[in-house]
Enzyme design. Structure first.
Site, mmCIF file in Angstrom:
data_model
loop_
_atom_site.group_PDB
_atom_site.id
_atom_site.type_symbol
_atom_site.label_atom_id
_atom_site.label_comp_id
_atom_site.label_asym_id
_atom_site.label_seq_id
_atom_site.Cartn_x
_atom_site.Cartn_y
_atom_site.Cartn_z
ATOM 1 N N TYR A 52 0.833 -1.219 0.000
ATOM 2 C CA TYR A 52 0.000 0.000 0.000
ATOM 3 C C TYR A 52 0.862 1.262 0.000
ATOM 4 O O TYR A 52 0.481 2.283 -0.593
ATOM 5 C CB TYR A 52 -1.000 -0.026 1.159
ATOM 6 C CG TYR A 52 -2.061 -1.046 0.912
ATOM 7 C CD1 TYR A 52 -2.018 -2.306 1.496
ATOM 8 C CD2 TYR A 52 -3.072 -0.782 -0.009
ATOM 9 C CE1 TYR A 52 -2.982 -3.266 1.204
ATOM 10 C CE2 TYR A 52 -4.034 -1.732 -0.308
ATOM 11 C CZ TYR A 52 -3.985 -2.978 0.286
ATOM 12 O OH TYR A 52 -4.916 -3.923 -0.025
ATOM 13 N N HIS A 105 -14.386 0.932 -0.232
ATOM 14 C CA HIS A 105 -13.253 0.049 0.070
ATOM 15 C C HIS A 105 -12.112 0.793 0.743
ATOM 16 O O HIS A 105 -10.997 0.263 0.807
ATOM 17 C CB HIS A 105 -12.739 -0.618 -1.215
ATOM 18 C CG HIS A 105 -13.723 -1.595 -1.797
ATOM 19 N ND1 HIS A 105 -13.609 -2.090 -3.074
ATOM 20 C CD2 HIS A 105 -14.830 -2.167 -1.282
ATOM 21 C CE1 HIS A 105 -14.597 -2.923 -3.321
ATOM 22 N NE2 HIS A 105 -15.362 -2.982 -2.249
ATOM 23 N N CYS A 113 -5.909 3.789 13.166
ATOM 24 C CA CYS A 113 -5.402 3.273 14.440
ATOM 25 C C CYS A 113 -6.492 2.396 15.044
ATOM 26 O O CYS A 113 -7.562 2.898 15.440
ATOM 27 C CB CYS A 113 -5.068 4.421 15.408
ATOM 28 S SG CYS A 113 -4.621 3.808 17.053
ATOM 29 N N THR A 172 -15.600 -1.255 -13.955
ATOM 30 C CA THR A 172 -15.458 -2.322 -12.971
ATOM 31 C C THR A 172 -15.812 -3.656 -13.602
ATOM 32 O O THR A 172 -16.692 -3.752 -14.436
ATOM 33 C CB THR A 172 -16.324 -2.060 -11.711
ATOM 34 O OG1 THR A 172 -16.161 -3.139 -10.785
ATOM 35 C CG2 THR A 172 -17.786 -1.894 -12.052
ATOM 36 N N LEU A 195 -14.652 -0.855 -20.594
ATOM 37 C CA LEU A 195 -13.848 -1.155 -21.784
ATOM 38 C C LEU A 195 -14.376 -2.391 -22.494
ATOM 39 O O LEU A 195 -14.367 -2.490 -23.716
ATOM 40 C CB LEU A 195 -12.389 -1.367 -21.360
ATOM 41 C CG LEU A 195 -11.350 -1.360 -22.479
ATOM 42 C CD1 LEU A 195 -11.333 -0.009 -23.162
ATOM 43 C CD2 LEU A 195 -9.965 -1.681 -21.928
HETATM 44 C C1 BV8 Z 1 -17.916 -8.435 2.161
HETATM 45 C C2 BV8 Z 1 -9.374 -2.950 -1.414
HETATM 46 C C3 BV8 Z 1 -19.631 -8.932 3.758
HETATM 47 C C4 BV8 Z 1 -8.053 -3.573 -1.530
HETATM 48 C C5 BV8 Z 1 -10.892 -4.469 -2.430
HETATM 49 C C6 BV8 Z 1 -18.470 -15.585 -3.253
HETATM 50 C C7 BV8 Z 1 -19.553 -14.967 -3.829
HETATM 51 C C8 BV8 Z 1 -19.861 -13.638 -3.543
HETATM 52 C C9 BV8 Z 1 -19.082 -12.911 -2.671
HETATM 53 C C10 BV8 Z 1 -18.004 -13.503 -2.111
HETATM 54 C C11 BV8 Z 1 -17.694 -14.847 -2.378
HETATM 55 N N1 BV8 Z 1 -16.588 -15.156 -1.680
HETATM 56 C C12 BV8 Z 1 -16.189 -14.061 -0.964
HETATM 57 C C13 BV8 Z 1 -17.048 -13.065 -1.225
HETATM 58 C C14 BV8 Z 1 -17.031 -11.720 -0.698
HETATM 59 C C15 BV8 Z 1 -15.875 -10.909 -1.292
HETATM 60 C C16 BV8 Z 1 -15.837 -10.998 -2.805
HETATM 61 O O1 BV8 Z 1 -16.606 -10.352 -3.471
HETATM 62 N N2 BV8 Z 1 -14.911 -11.812 -3.331
HETATM 63 C C17 BV8 Z 1 -14.820 -11.944 -4.780
HETATM 64 C C18 BV8 Z 1 -13.354 -12.075 -5.186
HETATM 65 C C19 BV8 Z 1 -15.638 -13.163 -5.182
HETATM 66 N N3 BV8 Z 1 -16.137 -9.553 -0.901
HETATM 67 C C20 BV8 Z 1 -15.721 -9.102 0.283
HETATM 68 O O2 BV8 Z 1 -15.053 -9.740 1.065
HETATM 69 C C21 BV8 Z 1 -16.206 -7.712 0.642
HETATM 70 N N4 BV8 Z 1 -16.785 -7.758 1.952
HETATM 71 O O3 BV8 Z 1 -18.498 -9.089 1.327
HETATM 72 O O4 BV8 Z 1 -18.352 -8.315 3.483
HETATM 73 C C22 BV8 Z 1 -20.667 -7.893 3.696
HETATM 74 C C23 BV8 Z 1 -21.282 -7.580 2.483
HETATM 75 C C24 BV8 Z 1 -22.266 -6.610 2.456
HETATM 76 C C25 BV8 Z 1 -22.623 -5.962 3.608
HETATM 77 C C26 BV8 Z 1 -21.997 -6.289 4.812
HETATM 78 C C27 BV8 Z 1 -21.012 -7.247 4.852
HETATM 79 C C28 BV8 Z 1 -15.052 -6.742 0.645
HETATM 80 C C29 BV8 Z 1 -14.519 -6.585 -0.764
HETATM 81 C C30 BV8 Z 1 -13.479 -5.465 -0.801
HETATM 82 C C31 BV8 Z 1 -12.126 -6.039 -1.098
HETATM 83 N N5 BV8 Z 1 -11.208 -4.940 -1.290
HETATM 84 N N6 BV8 Z 1 -10.115 -3.418 -2.540
HETATM 85 C C32 BV8 Z 1 -7.218 -2.813 -2.497
HETATM 86 O O5 BV8 Z 1 -7.728 -1.959 -3.231
HETATM 87 O O6 BV8 Z 1 -6.013 -3.093 -2.503
HETATM 88 S S1 BV8 Z 1 -11.519 -5.159 -3.842
HETATM 89 C C33 BV8 Z 1 -10.692 -4.667 -5.222
HETATM 90 O O7 BV8 Z 1 -11.468 -5.173 -6.323
HETATM 91 C C34 BV8 Z 1 -10.595 -3.190 -5.483
HETATM 92 O O8 BV8 Z 1 -11.218 -2.374 -4.514
HETATM 93 C C35 BV8 Z 1 -11.371 -3.025 -6.765
HETATM 94 O O9 BV8 Z 1 -12.036 -1.833 -6.803
HETATM 95 C C36 BV8 Z 1 -12.318 -4.130 -6.654
HETATM 96 C C37 BV8 Z 1 -13.060 -4.496 -7.893
HETATM 97 O O10 BV8 Z 1 -12.142 -4.500 -8.942
HETATM 98 P P1 BV8 Z 1 -12.448 -3.486 -10.142
HETATM 99 O O11 BV8 Z 1 -12.472 -2.104 -9.606
HETATM 100 O O12 BV8 Z 1 -13.657 -3.953 -10.844
HETATM 101 O O13 BV8 Z 1 -11.148 -3.646 -10.986
HETATM 102 P P2 BV8 Z 1 -10.859 -4.815 -12.044
HETATM 103 O O14 BV8 Z 1 -9.418 -4.767 -12.388
HETATM 104 O O15 BV8 Z 1 -11.438 -6.098 -11.518
HETATM 105 O O16 BV8 Z 1 -11.732 -4.402 -13.308
HETATM 106 C C38 BV8 Z 1 -11.418 -3.213 -14.004
HETATM 107 C C39 BV8 Z 1 -12.455 -3.080 -15.103
HETATM 108 O O17 BV8 Z 1 -12.208 -1.854 -15.800
HETATM 109 C C40 BV8 Z 1 -12.388 -4.189 -16.136
HETATM 110 O O18 BV8 Z 1 -13.701 -4.638 -16.404
HETATM 111 C C41 BV8 Z 1 -11.781 -3.517 -17.368
HETATM 112 O O19 BV8 Z 1 -12.318 -4.041 -18.567
HETATM 113 C C42 BV8 Z 1 -12.218 -2.086 -17.173
HETATM 114 N N7 BV8 Z 1 -11.312 -1.104 -17.769
HETATM 115 C C43 BV8 Z 1 -9.959 -1.181 -17.876
HETATM 116 N N8 BV8 Z 1 -9.501 -0.050 -18.481
HETATM 117 C C44 BV8 Z 1 -10.584 0.731 -18.740
HETATM 118 C C45 BV8 Z 1 -11.730 0.069 -18.276
HETATM 119 N N9 BV8 Z 1 -12.953 0.600 -18.407
HETATM 120 C C46 BV8 Z 1 -13.057 1.809 -18.997
HETATM 121 N N10 BV8 Z 1 -12.001 2.501 -19.460
HETATM 122 C C47 BV8 Z 1 -10.748 2.000 -19.351
HETATM 123 N N11 BV8 Z 1 -9.715 2.704 -19.830
#
Ligand code: BV8
Length: 221
Positions: A52, A105, A113, A172, A195
């Site tokens: 980070y 996020h 802290c 996203t 994209l």
């Molecule tokens: C939670 C911080 C409970 C870290 C991040 C099974 C099924 C469903 C859910 C789950 C499951 N198993 C586990 C879960 C829950 C889990 C989850 O979803 N896991 C996934 C992997 C399956 N989620 C959690 O744990 C969350 N907490 O569920 O708690 C709860 C829920 C509700 C209410 C109360 C309690 C917490 C998730 C947060 C994790 N932290 N980030 C860090 O940043 O270092 S997630 C991380 O992924 C980033 O924050 C990021 O924002 C996020 C999503 O990624 P994207 O932003 O979409 O980025 P990505 O690269 O994937 O995609 C980019 C897109 O842009 C692409 O489509 C691309 O084509 C496009 N693009 C590229 N260039 C361009 C473009 N578009 C336009 N123009 C361009 N030029």
């Protein structure tokens, strides 16, 4: 016209910040599950802090792009009827002039802290263990919501989605929950600007493909 815009890493891609899943599944060379979970932080806090610290330092080397600026213009027009909900931890929306931005996020420029449960605006590295400015004791963790942790302000987001006339998702992949479910919570019309079609593209009333710097100004203006 009440509008909720969700943004992901794709809106910051053309500013030079790498996305999460475009780089063959590695985040800055790391497996997300090795750096973005509380377990990873407990196992190797230095690795996670440095991951980070590097991303926080990169913020000073990039600028908001035309997509961020277009959303700031939209806020000038809509005021409190626009809410930007971002999964991103960068500060590019704010630096483009957006004021109503909700980071579900967390934020790179904030340090937490867990002893005082206070969050501090923060720009410096955390890997060398600076003490909390408040209690002077505890080391600070990144103010980032990791996998398995509860995203910030979900009640606020739910309310905004349940009452909006239009939900727009920008840059996203639609694979991380609960953000990937927002399209189902939205009351009004739904539009995806990405994209390429996201995992949830077919859940949107309309899905447009292209770079955010072209699609977002095209939609806003
Ligand atoms: C939670 C911080 C409970 C870290 C991040 C099974 C099924 C469903 C859910 C789950 C499951 N198993 C586990 C879960 C829950 C889990 C989850 O979803 N896991 C996934 C992997 C399956 N989620 C959690 O744990 C969350 N907490 O569920 O708690 C709860 C829920 C509700 C209410 C109360 C309690 C917490 C998730 C947060 C994790 N932290 N980030 C860090 O940043 O270092 S997630 C991380 O992924 C980033 O924050 C990021 O924002 C996020 C999503 O990624 P994207 O932003 O979409 O980025 P990505 O690269 O994937 O995609 C980019 C897109 O842009 C692409 O489509 C691309 O084509 C496009 N693009 C590229 N260039 C361009 C473009 N578009 C336009 N123009 C361009 N030029």
């Amino acid at each position: 016209m009440r509008v909720v815009v969700l943004t992901g890493a794709g809106i910051s891609a053309e500013s030079g910040l790498s996305t999460f899943r475009d780089s063959d599944g590695l985040w800055e060379g790391h497996d997300p599950m090795q750096v973005a979970t509380p377990e990873a932080y407990a196992d190797d806090p230095g690795l996670v802090q440095r991951f980070y610290d590097d991303r926080r330092a990169a913020l000073s080397r990039v600028e908001p792009n035309a997509a961020h600026h277009a959303l700031a213009r939209l806020e000038e027009a809509l005021g409190d009827d626009l809410l930007v909900v971002t999964q991103n931890v960068d500060d590019l929306h704010e630096r483009a002039g957006s004021r109503r931005v909700h980071h579900i996020h967390g934020r790179l420029r904030s340090a937490w802290c867990t002893t005082c449960d206070v969050r501090h605006e923060w720009d410096a590295p955390l890997a060398d263990g600076p003490p909390c400015p408040g209690c002077g004791v505890s080391t600070l963790r990144p103010d980032i919501v990791w996998f398995g942790e509860v995203p910030y302000g979900m009640a606020l987001v739910e309310q905004a989605l349940w009452h909006c006339d239009l939900f727009v998702s920008v840059g996203t992949s639609g694979v991380v929950y609960p953000a990937a479910a927002f399209v189902h919570w939205a009351r009004g019309a739904t539009l995806e600007l990405n994209l390429e079609p996201s995992a949830g593209a077919t859940d949107f009333a309309e899905s447009r493909q292209g770079p955010a710097t072209r699609l977002v100004p095209g939609w806003v203006d």
